[in-house]
Design an enzyme around this catalytic site. Structure first.
Site, PDB file in Angstrom:
ATOM      1  N   ASP A  53       0.838  -1.198   0.000  1.00 26.48           N
ATOM      2  CA  ASP A  53       0.000   0.000   0.000  1.00 26.48           C
ATOM      3  C   ASP A  53       0.874   1.249   0.000  1.00 26.48           C
ATOM      4  O   ASP A  53       1.396   1.650   1.041  1.00 26.48           O
ATOM      5  CB  ASP A  53      -0.918  -0.019   1.229  1.00 26.48           C
ATOM      6  CG  ASP A  53      -1.791   1.224   1.328  1.00 26.48           C
ATOM      7  OD1 ASP A  53      -1.793   2.032   0.372  1.00 26.48           O
ATOM      8  OD2 ASP A  53      -2.462   1.388   2.355  1.00 26.48           O
ATOM      9  N   GLU A 131      31.696   9.317   4.407  1.00 28.88           N
ATOM     10  CA  GLU A 131      32.234   9.310   5.765  1.00 28.88           C
ATOM     11  C   GLU A 131      31.086   9.695   6.695  1.00 28.88           C
ATOM     12  O   GLU A 131      30.665  10.851   6.712  1.00 28.88           O
ATOM     13  CB  GLU A 131      33.388  10.307   5.904  1.00 28.88           C
ATOM     14  CG  GLU A 131      34.542  10.069   4.935  1.00 28.88           C
ATOM     15  CD  GLU A 131      35.560  11.196   4.969  1.00 28.88           C
ATOM     16  OE1 GLU A 131      35.476  12.056   5.885  1.00 28.88           O
ATOM     17  OE2 GLU A 131      36.431  11.240   4.091  1.00 28.88           O
ATOM     18  N   GLU A 133      29.256  10.128  10.361  1.00 30.24           N
ATOM     19  CA  GLU A 133      29.425  10.319  11.797  1.00 30.24           C
ATOM     20  C   GLU A 133      28.105  10.040  12.522  1.00 30.24           C
ATOM     21  O   GLU A 133      27.029  10.246  11.958  1.00 30.24           O
ATOM     22  CB  GLU A 133      29.903  11.741  12.090  1.00 30.24           C
ATOM     23  CG  GLU A 133      31.258  12.046  11.489  1.00 30.24           C
ATOM     24  CD  GLU A 133      31.633  13.521  11.552  1.00 30.24           C
ATOM     25  OE1 GLU A 133      32.816  13.832  11.326  1.00 30.24           O
ATOM     26  OE2 GLU A 133      30.735  14.354  11.812  1.00 30.24           O
ATOM     27  N   GLU A 188      35.240  10.348  17.196  1.00 30.10           N
ATOM     28  CA  GLU A 188      35.228  11.714  16.655  1.00 30.10           C
ATOM     29  C   GLU A 188      35.481  12.759  17.757  1.00 30.10           C
ATOM     30  O   GLU A 188      35.821  12.423  18.879  1.00 30.10           O
ATOM     31  CB  GLU A 188      33.909  11.985  15.931  1.00 30.10           C
ATOM     32  CG  GLU A 188      34.005  11.861  14.403  1.00 30.10           C
ATOM     33  CD  GLU A 188      34.895  12.929  13.788  1.00 30.10           C
ATOM     34  OE1 GLU A 188      35.133  13.978  14.430  1.00 30.10           O
ATOM     35  OE2 GLU A 188      35.373  12.711  12.660  1.00 30.10           O
ATOM     36  N   GLU A 195      32.940   7.803  13.901  1.00 32.54           N
ATOM     37  CA  GLU A 195      32.898   7.849  12.441  1.00 32.54           C
ATOM     38  C   GLU A 195      33.341   6.500  11.887  1.00 32.54           C
ATOM     39  O   GLU A 195      34.314   5.909  12.365  1.00 32.54           O
ATOM     40  CB  GLU A 195      33.803   8.949  11.893  1.00 32.54           C
ATOM     41  CG  GLU A 195      33.862   8.989  10.363  1.00 32.54           C
ATOM     42  CD  GLU A 195      34.699  10.145   9.830  1.00 32.54           C
ATOM     43  OE1 GLU A 195      34.471  11.274  10.295  1.00 32.54           O
ATOM     44  OE2 GLU A 195      35.589   9.895   8.989  1.00 32.54           O
ATOM     45  N   HIS A 244      30.247  13.453   5.117  1.00 38.35           N
ATOM     46  CA  HIS A 244      31.039  13.968   4.007  1.00 38.35           C
ATOM     47  C   HIS A 244      30.978  12.998   2.838  1.00 38.35           C
ATOM     48  O   HIS A 244      31.051  11.779   3.016  1.00 38.35           O
ATOM     49  CB  HIS A 244      32.491  14.185   4.436  1.00 38.35           C
ATOM     50  CG  HIS A 244      32.640  15.125   5.596  1.00 38.35           C
ATOM     51  ND1 HIS A 244      33.774  15.218   6.355  1.00 38.35           N
ATOM     52  CD2 HIS A 244      31.767  16.029   6.127  1.00 38.35           C
ATOM     53  CE1 HIS A 244      33.617  16.116   7.300  1.00 38.35           C
ATOM     54  NE2 HIS A 244      32.400  16.618   7.179  1.00 38.35           N
ATOM     55  N   ARG A 315      39.852  22.668   5.116  1.00 42.09           N
ATOM     56  CA  ARG A 315      38.607  22.018   5.500  1.00 42.09           C
ATOM     57  C   ARG A 315      37.488  22.979   5.883  1.00 42.09           C
ATOM     58  O   ARG A 315      36.397  22.524   6.219  1.00 42.09           O
ATOM     59  CB  ARG A 315      38.862  21.057   6.669  1.00 42.09           C
ATOM     60  CG  ARG A 315      39.773  19.902   6.323  1.00 42.09           C
ATOM     61  CD  ARG A 315      40.117  19.053   7.549  1.00 42.09           C
ATOM     62  NE  ARG A 315      41.079  18.006   7.210  1.00 42.09           N
ATOM     63  CZ  ARG A 315      40.764  16.781   6.833  1.00 42.09           C
ATOM     64  NH1 ARG A 315      39.502  16.426   6.750  1.00 42.09           N
ATOM     65  NH2 ARG A 315      41.697  15.884   6.541  1.00 42.09           N
ATOM     66  N   GLU A 332      35.474  16.423  -2.279  1.00 44.18           N
ATOM     67  CA  GLU A 332      34.749  16.152  -1.043  1.00 44.18           C
ATOM     68  C   GLU A 332      33.737  17.264  -0.758  1.00 44.18           C
ATOM     69  O   GLU A 332      34.112  18.432  -0.616  1.00 44.18           O
ATOM     70  CB  GLU A 332      35.722  16.033   0.124  1.00 44.18           C
ATOM     71  CG  GLU A 332      35.031  15.750   1.459  1.00 44.18           C
ATOM     72  CD  GLU A 332      35.990  15.779   2.637  1.00 44.18           C
ATOM     73  OE1 GLU A 332      35.809  14.973   3.565  1.00 44.18           O
ATOM     74  OE2 GLU A 332      36.909  16.631   2.655  1.00 44.18           O
ATOM     75  N   ARG A 334      31.328  18.691   2.034  1.00 42.51           N
ATOM     76  CA  ARG A 334      31.364  18.553   3.484  1.00 42.51           C
ATOM     77  C   ARG A 334      30.074  19.001   4.185  1.00 42.51           C
ATOM     78  O   ARG A 334      29.953  18.857   5.400  1.00 42.51           O
ATOM     79  CB  ARG A 334      32.548  19.359   4.033  1.00 42.51           C
ATOM     80  CG  ARG A 334      33.888  18.854   3.519  1.00 42.51           C
ATOM     81  CD  ARG A 334      35.053  19.726   3.974  1.00 42.51           C
ATOM     82  NE  ARG A 334      35.129  19.859   5.412  1.00 42.51           N
ATOM     83  CZ  ARG A 334      35.636  18.945   6.230  1.00 42.51           C
ATOM     84  NH1 ARG A 334      36.100  17.796   5.748  1.00 42.51           N
ATOM     85  NH2 ARG A 334      35.687  19.152   7.534  1.00 42.51           N
TER      86      ARG A 334
END
Length: 443
Positions: A53, A131, A133, A188, A195, A244, A315, A332, A334
């Site tokens: 359904d 990645e 977390e 972490e 992570e 990430h 970063r 990457e 983030r």
């Protein structure tokens, strides 16, 4: 080439004493759903004749058009190693189809597969390494989740500081028994935060891996009387959890983001892909950061990216190019958090990147300094914008971006937007404890 045939799966089920098979799929927000069948019904399911359904699933269809069918992806067959050894439980991840045999346009896995097919028609394969977390909290005496932890561990700490080490170990062992490749794992920054990095693979499998990873983490944590939370910001004053996304594009066995001759080792296609992500960053935010709570993570002081820019190695921007070059080079992103639907996240990332390549968009200059330390004036002078600061603003940009609407399709786009606006309105009407503490005795 398929990993399994129907006959392979039926043989395994019989030989391994599998009694129950979960036919899994997700709603538009990435919540795992399933229809459980016994082994006696397996052949029917493998013939795509298992109906459910659809009107009962968030964002699917109205009650008058509710019949939906589950089409299992045979390559996703696996046995759950944490379940009893007698009368085992297995699963198949499915796509959702209408009774007339056409894919249901509101199925997130279909949306990703559609974009992947477009990339394949251009000669590209899209590979992803996530990645993810998450937090491991105590449960109360009734087994309900809390946000309590008595550990004080930080980045890369080990036991006895890391109280979740054994849980993390058991999660990884179960995942590896299911065929996962795990790159690494660690504690972490925040207490009780962890992570686990899943091995690079094609995007469809990566999305399947992410929804499976969350299921396994919660099941294993429960056995340890703990709760695995993928809420982006469950605790005030510490770092939130991100997801990430490392991405690369392959053509004819070659990573097209890499250029051995170009300065910095990045190809023009790599820069164009980044430019496409930046171009659609604001509209994508409702997909990559889908909760009211997501925006509690995206604040200064806790390592979360808020600025629409890129860097080589740094970063602090939303996109970075890690230092590795050659065939392992990647881009990457983030900003995403683990509450997001991975099928939709990867679909909009790939579509935005391809858009940048098709239109040959020019990437802005990189930001190689710590963007968290830049003043508003410096940000303005360099033309650095920010992602939406709350769910309401994210809804606005999501609604106005016709390109993202075309990627998701009218049905999913409208259902998703309506649900998120409702979520914001319900949050906006709440009176929080902070407001009581801040105002009750002052006014």
């Amino acid at each position: 080439m398929s990993k399994y045939t129907k006959q392979d799966i039926m043989k395994i089920v019989e030989e391994e004493d599998v009694e129950f098979i979960r036919l899994q799929f997700t709603d538009i927000f990435g919540a795992m759903k399933n229809v459980a069948i016994t082994a006696s019904q397996l052949e029917k399911a493998l013939d795509n004749k298992c109906m459910f359904d659809g009107s009962s699933i968030e964002g699917f269809v109205r009650i008058e058009e509710s019949d939906m069918y589950l089409y299992p992806d045979l390559n996703t067959f696996t046995i759950f190693p944490w379940r009893p050894k007698e009368g085992k439980v297995a699963r198949l991840i499915c796509e959702v189809y209408r009774p007339n045999g056409t894919p249901f346009e509101g199925d997130p896995r279909y949306v990703l597969r559609k974009v992947l097919e477009e990339a394949a028609d251009m000669g590209y394969r899209f590979d992803v390494g996530p990645e993810c977390e998450f937090f491991l909290f105590h449960t109360d005496d009734d087994g309900r989740p809390t946000t309590n932890t008595n550990e004080k561990a930080g980045y890369f700490d080990i036991s006895p500081l890391d109280h979740g080490e054994n849980v993390r170990r058991d999660i990884i062992l179960n995942l590896e028994e299911m065929g996962f490749g795990i790159e690494s794992s660690h504690h972490e920054v925040a207490p009780a935060q962890h992570e686990i990095d899943i091995k690079y693979t094609n995007a469809l499998k990566a999305a399947d891996n992410l929804v499976t990873f969350k299921l396994v983490a919660k099941a294993v944590a429960q056995k340890h009387n703990m709760f695995a939370s993928f809420m982006p910001k469950p605790v005030y004053g510490v770092c939130g959890s991100g997801m990430h996304i490392n991405m690369s594009m392959d053509k004819d066995g070659r990573n097209i983001f890499n250029d051995y001759i170009a300065t910095g080792g990045v190809s023009k296609e790599g820069y164009q892909f980044i430019a496409g992500l930046l171009e659609h960053a604001k509209a994508m935010t409702l997909i990559t950061n889908p909760l009211v709570n997501s925006y509690k993570r995206l604040v200064p002081g806790h390592e979360a990216p808020m600025h629409i820019c890129w860097s080589e190695g740094n970063r602090s921007p939303m996109i970075r190019i890690p230092s590795v070059r050659g065939e392992h080079m990647r881009v990457e992103l983030r900003t995403p958090d683990p509450s997001a639907n991975p099928y939709l996240v990867l679909a909009v990332c790939l579509a935005a990147g391809l858009d940048g390549m098709k239109r040959e968009l020019k990437v802005p200059d990189p930001v190689d300094c710590n963007i968290y330390e830049m003043t508003k004036k410096e940000l303005l002078e360099r033309g650095i914008d920010v992602i939406p600061s709350n769910l309401s603003k994210a809804c606005h940009y999501f609604e106005d971006d016709e390109f993202i609407k075309s990627v998701l399709g009218e049905h999913l786009h409208s259902k998703y937007l309506a649900a998120k606006r409702d979520e914001w309105n319900r949050f906006r009407e709440q009176v929080t404890q902070w407001e009581i503490d801040e105002y009750l005795y002052k006014i």
